[in-house]
Write a protein that holds these residues in place. Structure first.
Motif, PDB file in Angstrom:
ATOM      1  N   LEU A  62       1.645   1.984 -16.564  1.00  0.00           N
ATOM      2  CA  LEU A  62       0.543   1.382 -15.827  1.00  0.00           C
ATOM      3  C   LEU A  62       0.928   1.130 -14.374  1.00  0.00           C
ATOM      4  N   VAL A  63       2.149   0.661 -14.171  1.00  0.00           N
ATOM      5  CA  VAL A  63       2.649   0.425 -12.819  1.00  0.00           C
ATOM      6  C   VAL A  63       4.170   0.445 -12.858  1.00  0.00           C
ATOM      7  N   THR A  64       4.731   0.995 -11.794  1.00  0.00           N
ATOM      8  CA  THR A  64       6.170   0.939 -11.578  1.00  0.00           C
ATOM      9  C   THR A  64       6.389   0.388 -10.184  1.00  0.00           C
ATOM     10  N   MET A  65       7.294  -0.574 -10.073  1.00  0.00           N
ATOM     11  CA  MET A  65       7.633  -1.127  -8.766  1.00  0.00           C
ATOM     12  C   MET A  65       9.132  -1.030  -8.571  1.00  0.00           C
ATOM     13  N   GLU A  66       9.523  -0.475  -7.441  1.00  0.00           N
ATOM     14  CA  GLU A  66      10.926  -0.381  -7.064  1.00  0.00           C
ATOM     15  C   GLU A  66      11.141  -1.284  -5.855  1.00  0.00           C
ATOM     16  N   VAL A  67      12.170  -2.118  -5.925  1.00  0.00           N
ATOM     17  CA  VAL A  67      12.514  -3.027  -4.833  1.00  0.00           C
ATOM     18  C   VAL A  67      13.871  -2.590  -4.303  1.00  0.00           C
ATOM     19  N   ASP A 118      -8.346  -0.907  -1.073  1.00  0.00           N
ATOM     20  CA  ASP A 118      -8.333  -0.979   0.388  1.00  0.00           C
ATOM     21  C   ASP A 118      -6.938  -1.122   0.978  1.00  0.00           C
ATOM     22  N   VAL A 119      -5.934  -1.186   0.134  1.00  0.00           N
ATOM     23  CA  VAL A 119      -4.559  -1.337   0.602  1.00  0.00           C
ATOM     24  C   VAL A 119      -4.071  -0.001   1.165  1.00  0.00           C
ATOM     25  N   ALA A 120      -3.477  -0.052   2.346  1.00  0.00           N
ATOM     26  CA  ALA A 120      -2.908   1.153   2.953  1.00  0.00           C
ATOM     27  C   ALA A 120      -1.719   1.638   2.128  1.00  0.00           C
ATOM     28  N   ASP A 121      -1.490   2.936   2.130  1.00  0.00           N
ATOM     29  CA  ASP A 121      -0.378   3.499   1.361  1.00  0.00           C
ATOM     30  C   ASP A 121       0.981   3.156   1.970  1.00  0.00           C
ATOM     31  N   LEU A 122       1.036   2.883   3.255  1.00  0.00           N
ATOM     32  CA  LEU A 122       2.302   2.560   3.906  1.00  0.00           C
ATOM     33  C   LEU A 122       2.081   1.430   4.895  1.00  0.00           C
ATOM     34  N   THR A 123       2.820   0.372   4.710  1.00  0.00           N
ATOM     35  CA  THR A 123       2.806  -0.745   5.655  1.00  0.00           C
ATOM     36  C   THR A 123       4.238  -1.195   5.856  1.00  0.00           C
ATOM     37  N   LYS A 124       4.688  -1.083   7.073  1.00  0.00           N
ATOM     38  CA  LYS A 124       6.091  -1.400   7.348  1.00  0.00           C
ATOM     39  C   LYS A 124       6.223  -1.900   8.779  1.00  0.00           C
ATOM     40  N   LEU A 131      14.458  -6.176   5.579  1.00  0.00           N
ATOM     41  CA  LEU A 131      13.366  -6.599   4.715  1.00  0.00           C
ATOM     42  C   LEU A 131      13.425  -5.794   3.420  1.00  0.00           C
ATOM     43  N   PHE A 132      13.013  -6.405   2.331  1.00  0.00           N
ATOM     44  CA  PHE A 132      12.910  -5.657   1.088  1.00  0.00           C
ATOM     45  C   PHE A 132      11.765  -4.659   1.211  1.00  0.00           C
ATOM     46  N   GLN A 133      11.951  -3.499   0.620  1.00  0.00           N
ATOM     47  CA  GLN A 133      10.910  -2.475   0.558  1.00  0.00           C
ATOM     48  C   GLN A 133      10.387  -2.442  -0.878  1.00  0.00           C
ATOM     49  N   TYR A 134       9.087  -2.439  -1.031  1.00  0.00           N
ATOM     50  CA  TYR A 134       8.444  -2.396  -2.344  1.00  0.00           C
ATOM     51  C   TYR A 134       7.681  -1.088  -2.434  1.00  0.00           C
ATOM     52  N   THR A 135       8.022  -0.286  -3.436  1.00  0.00           N
ATOM     53  CA  THR A 135       7.309   0.958  -3.686  1.00  0.00           C
ATOM     54  C   THR A 135       6.643   0.813  -5.035  1.00  0.00           C
ATOM     55  N   LEU A 136       5.311   0.842  -5.024  1.00  0.00           N
ATOM     56  CA  LEU A 136       4.538   0.686  -6.256  1.00  0.00           C
ATOM     57  C   LEU A 136       3.811   1.988  -6.557  1.00  0.00           C
ATOM     58  N   ARG A 137       3.847   2.374  -7.813  1.00  0.00           N
ATOM     59  CA  ARG A 137       3.121   3.560  -8.275  1.00  0.00           C
ATOM     60  C   ARG A 137       2.153   3.106  -9.355  1.00  0.00           C
ATOM     61  N   PHE A 138       0.860   3.298  -9.092  1.00  0.00           N
ATOM     62  CA  PHE A 138      -0.173   2.910 -10.043  1.00  0.00           C
ATOM     63  C   PHE A 138      -1.432   3.702  -9.715  1.00  0.00           C
ATOM     64  N   ASP A 139      -2.211   3.992 -10.719  1.00  0.00           N
ATOM     65  CA  ASP A 139      -3.507   4.639 -10.536  1.00  0.00           C
ATOM     66  C   ASP A 139      -3.410   5.906  -9.692  1.00  0.00           C
ATOM     67  N   ARG A 141      -1.450   6.545  -7.276  1.00  0.00           N
ATOM     68  CA  ARG A 141      -1.095   6.253  -5.887  1.00  0.00           C
ATOM     69  C   ARG A 141       0.344   5.790  -5.780  1.00  0.00           C
ATOM     70  N   THR A 142       0.879   5.936  -4.583  1.00  0.00           N
ATOM     71  CA  THR A 142       2.152   5.321  -4.232  1.00  0.00           C
ATOM     72  C   THR A 142       1.904   4.466  -3.008  1.00  0.00           C
ATOM     73  N   VAL A 143       2.227   3.183  -3.109  1.00  0.00           N
ATOM     74  CA  VAL A 143       2.051   2.236  -2.018  1.00  0.00           C
ATOM     75  C   VAL A 143       3.430   1.702  -1.653  1.00  0.00           C
ATOM     76  N   MET A 144       3.763   1.780  -0.366  1.00  0.00           N
ATOM     77  CA  MET A 144       5.048   1.276   0.122  1.00  0.00           C
ATOM     78  C   MET A 144       4.777   0.177   1.142  1.00  0.00           C
ATOM     79  N   THR A 145       5.458  -0.959   0.961  1.00  0.00           N
ATOM     80  CA  THR A 145       5.276  -2.094   1.864  1.00  0.00           C
ATOM     81  C   THR A 145       6.563  -2.892   1.974  1.00  0.00           C
TER      82      THR A 145
END
Length: 167
Positions: A62-67, A118-124, A131-139, A141-145
Motif C-alpha cells: 500500500l505504501v513504502t517509505m524510505e528515510v 495535490d502534493v508535488a512529487d519533489l520538494t526539497k 535534512l532527512f529525505q523521505y521517499t514514499l511510494r503509493f498509488d 507515485r513516488t513522492v520525495m520530500t
C-alpha cells in the motif's frame, strides 16, 4: 517545494498518538444570520472526506517509505502491506509487525486523503544540509520530500509511518 494540503472541515484529523479525532462543525455554534441583513459569502465547499484506500490482496504494497540522510547517515524503510503487516528495515535488521484493525484503517485512510493528490512529487530545500529525505511510494507515485515545506496530509502520513520504525 512541497505543496501543502489540508483535510477539509468535514474530514478527520489524527492526533500525534494515532487516535482519530472526530470532525467538528465550526458553524454549529454560530447563530443564524439575522433576517434582512446583507447576505454573507458562502463558505467554500468542504473537501471530500478521506476514505481508506482499497486492498486488492495480502501481498499488495500500500505504501513504502524510505528515510535517508541526516548527520548520522540514517537509512530506514517501512512498508504497509495489504494483509495489515508492517515490514521495517534498519541497519540491516528486518522486522515484521501486524497492525490492529483500527491502525490498519487509519493508515489506509491517511493514504486515501484526496489532499495527497495535490502534493508535488519533489520538494526539497537545496540550501539546507543534513535534512532527512523521505521517499514514499503509493498509488503508482513516488513522492520525495525533506519536509522543509508544510504539507499537512503528507506530514500526517509520514508521522504515522515513522511511528512504526525502530527507535
Amino acid at each position: 517545494m512541497v505543496v501543502a494540503a489540508v483535510l477539509g472541515p468535514a474530514g478527520c484529523s489524527f492526533e500525534g498518538d494515532g487516535s482519530a479525532v472526530e470532525p467538528t462543525d465550526a458553524a454549529a455554534g454560530s447563530p443564524p444570520a439575522a433576517s434582512g441583513s446583507a447576505p454573507s459569502s458562502a463558505p467554500p465547499p468542504a473537501s471530500p472526506a478521506p476514505s481508506p484506500v482499497p486492498v486488492t490482496g495480502p501481498d499488495q504494497k500500500l505504501v513504502t517509505m524510505e528515510v535517508t540522510g541526516g548527520f548520522a547517515g540514517v537509512h530506514q524503510e517501512v512498508t504497509l502491506r495489504g494483509d495489515g503487516t508492517i515490514h521495517t528495515a534498519d541497519k540491516g535488521e528486518r522486522t515484521v509487525r501486524r497492525t490492529d484493525t483500527a491502525q490498519f484503517t487509519e493508515l489506509r485512510t491517511l493514504l486515501g486523503d484526496p489532499a495527497l493528490d495535490d502534493v508535488a512529487d519533489l520538494t526539497k530545500n537545496t540550501e539546507a544540509a543534513d535534512l532527512f529525505q523521505y521517499t514514499l511510494r503509493f498509488d503508482g507515485r513516488t513522492v520525495m520530500t525533506d519536509r522543509s515545506t508544510d504539507e499537512p496530509a503528507l506530514g500526517r502520513l509520514i508521522d504515522a509511518l515513522r511511528a512504526w520504525l525502530p527507535k
